[in-house]
Structures are given as structure tokens and as C-alpha cells.
Design an enzyme around this catalytic site. Structure first.
Site, PDB file in Angstrom:
ATOM      1  N   GLY A 152       0.854  -1.180   0.000  1.00 25.15           N
ATOM      2  CA  GLY A 152       0.000   0.000   0.000  1.00 25.15           C
ATOM      3  C   GLY A 152       0.886   1.225   0.000  1.00 25.15           C
ATOM      4  O   GLY A 152       1.537   1.528  -0.988  1.00 25.15           O
ATOM      5  N   ARG A 153       0.955   1.896   1.140  1.00 25.45           N
ATOM      6  CA  ARG A 153       1.751   3.131   1.263  1.00 25.45           C
ATOM      7  C   ARG A 153       1.300   4.143   0.225  1.00 25.45           C
ATOM      8  O   ARG A 153       2.112   4.729  -0.485  1.00 25.45           O
ATOM      9  CB  ARG A 153       3.240   2.849   1.121  1.00 25.45           C
ATOM     10  N   HIS A 154       0.001   4.277   0.111  1.00 25.53           N
ATOM     11  CA  HIS A 154      -0.524   5.275  -0.810  1.00 25.53           C
ATOM     12  C   HIS A 154      -1.954   5.647  -0.450  1.00 25.53           C
ATOM     13  O   HIS A 154      -2.614   4.956   0.331  1.00 25.53           O
ATOM     14  CB  HIS A 154      -0.452   4.780  -2.271  1.00 25.53           C
ATOM     15  N   ALA A 155      -2.389   6.747  -1.043  1.00 24.05           N
ATOM     16  CA  ALA A 155      -3.799   7.136  -1.011  1.00 24.05           C
ATOM     17  C   ALA A 155      -4.231   7.292  -2.463  1.00 24.05           C
ATOM     18  O   ALA A 155      -3.397   7.422  -3.362  1.00 24.05           O
ATOM     19  CB  ALA A 155      -3.982   8.442  -0.247  1.00 24.05           C
TER      20      ALA A 155
ATOM     21  N   LYS B 275      -3.278   4.308   3.196  1.00 25.09           N
ATOM     22  CA  LYS B 275      -3.403   2.909   3.654  1.00 25.09           C
ATOM     23  C   LYS B 275      -2.074   2.155   3.599  1.00 25.09           C
ATOM     24  O   LYS B 275      -1.304   2.293   2.654  1.00 25.09           O
ATOM     25  CB  LYS B 275      -4.471   2.165   2.852  1.00 25.09           C
TER      26      LYS B 275
END
Ligand code: TYD
Length: 145
Positions: free
Chosen positions: A59-62, A107
Site C-alpha cells: 500500500g503506502r498510498h492514497a 493505507k
């Protein structure tokens, strides 16, 4: 409005756990997820993540426009969500539960069990340009709304 900023709803209210009905008989269990009925969007994309080690953070993104529902169809993982103000962690450990994630929520998925199969339902086709992969940029964007 974006997921952050002044919002009367808590992060959990915006990202609820959804408990799916399962249809079971002596042959086993069956979980049905219908776009626009069981979850609050029509499904345009399905992908699943497996074979991730426990120490990996995915994830490590929006996302600017995509809605998602995450379900561990097998095994377990953890889901950390933040809007830059609140943070919630959910253990995804049952095939009949999912978490709904609206746009503009950051997330991270981690702590994958060896048998984890993380099913992701999305409201959009893949478009890399709607992914925000830099946390500082994410915070700037939510604070500018
Ligand atoms: P990535 O977004 O890093 O996965 P995660 O959400 O687990 O962090 O995606 C990994 C790679 O796969 C990246 O090169 C983009 C590509 N990808 C697609 O082509 N289509 C998709 O629907 C997704 C989710 C990823």
C-alpha cells in the site's frame, strides 16, 4: 470532501468494517459481494495480493478517486488507515469481513500471514496518476482542501 480536514464523522465511520453474510451448508461456506448492494460502489477492478512476507509493508498510498474494499479471503493481515489526523488498525482475519476505504485515505497493509490472500475490490480501472505515493504530498493535499 476529501478524507481529511474538518469532518464530523470519525475515520472508522468513514471506513467501516463490513460483515458479509455467508451462505453455508455441509459443503462449505460461500461469501457473496455484490457491487452497489453489499458494498457502496460498483466493482470495476479486482486484484489480490499474496506471497508477501510478514515484514513487508504494502500500500503506502492514497487514491484521489478510487474506493476500495479489502478482504482477506484466506489467512490474515493488518490494515492501517489514516487521514492525517486519526489512525485506525484493523485485523483482516475472516473471509466474511471487509473494510471499506473511500478516496483520500492513506493505507498500509502489513503483517501478512504465509497463507494470506488479500482480495481488493476497486471502483475504478487502474490509473497510476490517481495514486498519491508520497506521504508529505498527501498531507499537503488534505490540508489544502
Ligand atoms: P502497488 O500499487 O505498489 O501495489 P500495493 O497496493 O500492494 O502496494 O502495485 C504494484 C505494481 O502493480 C505497480 O507497478 C502497479 C501495478 N498495478 C497495476 O498495474 N494494476 C493494478 O490494478 C494495481 C493495483 C497495481
Amino acid at each position: 470532501m476529501w478524507g481529511g480536514g474538518i469532518n464530523s464523522k470519525s475515520l472508522r465511520e468513514r471506513c467501516p468494517v463490513i460483515n458479509f453474510n455467508w451462505l453455508g451448508d455441509e459443503r462449505g461456506k460461500l461469501v457473496v459481494i455484490e457491487g452497489g448492494i453489499t458494498i457502496p460502489f460498483e466493482i470495476k477492478r479486482v486484484f489480490y495480493i499474496y506471497d508477501s512476507d510478514r515484514d513487508v509493508i504494502r500500500g503506502r498510498h492514497a487514491n484521489k478517486i478510487s474506493d476500495f474494499v479489502l478482504v482477506n479471503a484466506a489467512g490474515e493481515s493488518k490494515l492501517r488507515l489514516t487521514d492525517g489526523h486519526e489512525e485506525i488498525v484493523t485485523e483482516l482475519n475472516r473471509p466474511m469481513m471487509g473494510v471499506y476505504i473511500p478516496p483520500m485515505i492513506w493505507k498500509d497493509m502489513y503483517d501478512f500471514s504465509e497463507d494470506s490472500v488479500l482480495l481488493v475490490l476497486a471502483s475504478t480501472h487502474y490509473d497510476n496518476s490517481e495514486y498519491i505515493r508520497n506521504y508529505d504530498e498527501y498531507i499537503r493535499l488534505i490540508n489544502s482542501k
